[in-house]
Design a protein around this motif. Structure first.
Motif, PDB file in Angstrom:
ATOM      1  N   GLY A  46       0.793  -1.215   0.000  1.00 54.73           N
ATOM      2  CA  GLY A  46       0.000   0.000   0.000  1.00 54.73           C
ATOM      3  C   GLY A  46       0.831   1.272   0.000  1.00 54.73           C
ATOM      4  N   GLY A  47       2.088   1.177  -0.348  1.00 46.67           N
ATOM      5  CA  GLY A  47       2.953   2.353  -0.358  1.00 46.67           C
ATOM      6  C   GLY A  47       4.044   2.200  -1.395  1.00 46.67           C
ATOM      7  N   ALA A  64      17.408  -4.784  10.676  1.00 50.47           N
ATOM      8  CA  ALA A  64      16.634  -4.351  11.849  1.00 50.47           C
ATOM      9  C   ALA A  64      16.548  -2.828  11.912  1.00 50.47           C
ATOM     10  CB  ALA A  64      17.253  -4.910  13.119  1.00 50.47           C
ATOM     11  N   LYS A  65      17.642  -2.148  11.559  1.00 44.22           N
ATOM     12  CA  LYS A  65      17.641  -0.681  11.541  1.00 44.22           C
ATOM     13  C   LYS A  65      16.631  -0.152  10.533  1.00 44.22           C
ATOM     14  CE  LYS A  65      22.489  -0.007  12.860  1.00 44.22           C
ATOM     15  NZ  LYS A  65      23.798   0.493  12.384  1.00 44.22           N
ATOM     16  N   LEU A  66      16.654  -0.721   9.328  1.00 47.12           N
ATOM     17  CA  LEU A  66      15.721  -0.266   8.295  1.00 47.12           C
ATOM     18  C   LEU A  66      14.276  -0.621   8.651  1.00 47.12           C
ATOM     19  CD1 LEU A  66      17.501  -0.960   4.893  1.00 47.12           C
ATOM     20  CD2 LEU A  66      16.995   1.237   5.940  1.00 47.12           C
ATOM     21  N   ALA A  67      14.077  -1.811   9.192  1.00 52.22           N
ATOM     22  CA  ALA A  67      12.723  -2.242   9.557  1.00 52.22           C
ATOM     23  C   ALA A  67      12.128  -1.322  10.615  1.00 52.22           C
ATOM     24  CB  ALA A  67      12.737  -3.683  10.046  1.00 52.22           C
ATOM     25  N   ASN A  72       5.215  -0.319   9.830  1.00 53.64           N
ATOM     26  CA  ASN A  72       4.605  -1.648   9.889  1.00 53.64           C
ATOM     27  C   ASN A  72       4.214  -2.227   8.538  1.00 53.64           C
ATOM     28  OD1 ASN A  72       4.804  -1.685  12.680  1.00 53.64           O
ATOM     29  ND2 ASN A  72       2.798  -0.762  12.963  1.00 53.64           N
ATOM     30  N   SER A  73       4.127  -1.407   7.505  1.00 52.05           N
ATOM     31  CA  SER A  73       3.682  -1.922   6.208  1.00 52.05           C
ATOM     32  C   SER A  73       4.835  -2.151   5.228  1.00 52.05           C
ATOM     33  CB  SER A  73       2.668  -0.959   5.582  1.00 52.05           C
ATOM     34  OG  SER A  73       3.279   0.291   5.342  1.00 52.05           O
ATOM     35  N   CYS A  74       6.078  -2.064   5.717  1.00 49.68           N
ATOM     36  CA  CYS A  74       7.242  -2.254   4.851  1.00 49.68           C
ATOM     37  C   CYS A  74       8.195  -3.293   5.445  1.00 49.68           C
ATOM     38  CB  CYS A  74       8.005  -0.946   4.662  1.00 49.68           C
ATOM     39  SG  CYS A  74       7.057   0.363   3.868  1.00 49.68           S
TER      40      CYS A  74
END
Length: 83
Positions: A46-47, A64-67, A72-74
């Protein structure tokens, strides 16, 4: 499931070619445990998805840094260690 990852890989490859950010990536299994700048395809539902990099002692740490910053949607999918 394999079909989804195949599509994600194709999209990531096409994004790199179009954006002109193609660089030498070490995508070997051993590279995941190395320190440095790891490149990810950040896949978003959705993005807008994108290619991003993060520094880390391992690919897991960089992911983990990027997450944490992606929301929550990526989800960052590892592409390789930038060389």
């Amino acid at each position: 499931m394999k079909k989804i990852f195949g599509i994600v890989g194709l999209v990531a490859g096409a994004t790199m070619m179009v954006s002109g950010t193609a660089m030498a990536l070490d995508s070997s299994f051993d590279a995941m445990s190395k320190s440095g700048k790891h490149q990810f395809y950040v896949w978003c539902t959705g993005g807008k998805s994108s290619v991003q990099s993060a520094d880390g002692a391992t690919a897991k740490e960089a992911q983990a840094k990027l997450a944490a910053s992606a929301g929550n949607s990526c989800w960052p999918v590892w592409q390789g260690l930038a060389g």
